[in-house]
Write an enzyme that holds these catalytic residues in place. Structure first.
Site, PDB file in Angstrom:
ATOM      1  CE  LYS A  16      -2.754  -0.448   3.608  1.00 35.65           C
ATOM      2  NZ  LYS A  16      -2.168  -1.600   4.320  1.00 35.65           N
ATOM      3  NE  ARG A  92      -7.482   0.550  10.853  1.00 33.29           N
ATOM      4  CZ  ARG A  92      -6.359   0.032  10.397  1.00 33.29           C
ATOM      5  NH1 ARG A  92      -6.298  -1.247  10.127  1.00 33.29           N
ATOM      6  NH2 ARG A  92      -5.294   0.792  10.196  1.00 33.29           N
ATOM      7  NE  ARG A 131       8.858  -3.747   6.630  1.00 33.94           N
ATOM      8  CZ  ARG A 131       7.603  -3.314   6.673  1.00 33.94           C
ATOM      9  NH1 ARG A 131       7.008  -2.888   5.580  1.00 33.94           N
ATOM     10  NH2 ARG A 131       6.940  -3.302   7.807  1.00 33.94           N
ATOM     11  NE  ARG A 164      10.108   0.939  10.785  1.00 31.24           N
ATOM     12  CZ  ARG A 164       9.825   1.157   9.521  1.00 31.24           C
ATOM     13  NH1 ARG A 164       9.216   0.227   8.806  1.00 31.24           N
ATOM     14  NH2 ARG A 164      10.126   2.305   8.939  1.00 31.24           N
ATOM     15  NE  ARG A 175       1.601  -5.434  12.179  1.00 32.09           N
ATOM     16  CZ  ARG A 175       2.673  -5.029  11.508  1.00 32.09           C
ATOM     17  NH1 ARG A 175       3.863  -5.542  11.761  1.00 32.09           N
ATOM     18  NH2 ARG A 175       2.564  -4.094  10.585  1.00 32.09           N
TER      19      ARG A 175
END
Length: 220
Positions: A16, A92, A131, A164, A175
């Site tokens: 996104k 959402r 990442r 992170r 998640r």
């Protein structure tokens, strides 16, 4: 208000953040991310911002009414919205989708498209857990898909890269479970209105962009 009105849906790591700026630039429309809008309302000390801050300070979730009010405020007062918008992070829930429909009806506006970026969960885990970020600049790398020239070093400054804390497999899987349980009913809601379009987001970013363009050209 005229222009393109789009909802962008997708799990963490689906792209996104890559595709929203492409759409924004191509059509000259506003990118409305709910997290950014909420921070803006709090920073400006608006009535909505004060109410939201009080709830967040107590560890609560901001209500659907507050979020919908914030969106209305952006539609009416953000000049960039006159050409249209991309909604990112809203709705959402089905209740939020219904509130958005009411709001658009009230403002005599229509959605052009709901784009769902779909990627297999296991690929998302590979994407996210690899990442790496350069904290000072925000430049991002990936151990598998976009490795730095020197392992764990930023290409430009040579400074260390970090991962992170929430970019780990366990956190991501949690998640994703939350994402699917929340998003599936919302997607079903928009499918009934024939606004929904599936975007195969496991491809290269430029191929995903071509798919998005094809859908939006037909939806304009």
């Amino acid at each position: 208000m005229t222009g393109m009105r789009i909802i962008l849906v997708g799990p963490p790591g689906a792209g996104k953040g890559t595709q929203a700026p492409n759409i924004q630039m191509k059509y000259g429309i506003a990118h409305l991310a709910t997290g950014d809008m909420l921070r803006s309302q709090v920073a400006r000390g608006t009535d909505l911002g004060k109410e939201a801050k009080q709830i967040m300070d107590q560890g609560g979730l901001v209500s659907d009414d507050i979020v919908a009010g914030m969106i209305r405020d952006e539609f009416l007062n953000n000049t960039a919205c006159k050409n249209g918008f991309i909604l990112d992070g809203f709705p959402r829930t089905v209740v939020q989708a219904e509130k958005l429909d009411e709001l658009l009806k009230d403002l005599k506006l229509e959605l052009n498209a709901v784009l769902e970026l779909q990627v297999d969960d296991e690929l998302l885990v590979r994407r996210i857990t690899g990442r790496l970020v350069h904290p000072a600049s925000g430049r991002s790398y990936h151990t598998e898909f976009n490795p730095p020239k020197v392992p764990m070093k930023d290409d430009v400054t040579g400074e260390p890269l970090v991962q992170r804390s929430d970019d780990n497999a366990d956190a991501l899987r949690k998640r994703l479970v939350t994402y699917h349980s929340q998003t599936t009913p919302v997607v079903d809601y928009f499918k009934k209105e024939n606004k929904w379009h599936r975007i195969e987001a496991a491809q290269k970013p430029e191929e995903v962009w071509q798919q998005i363009l094809e859908v939006l050209e037909k939806s304009s």
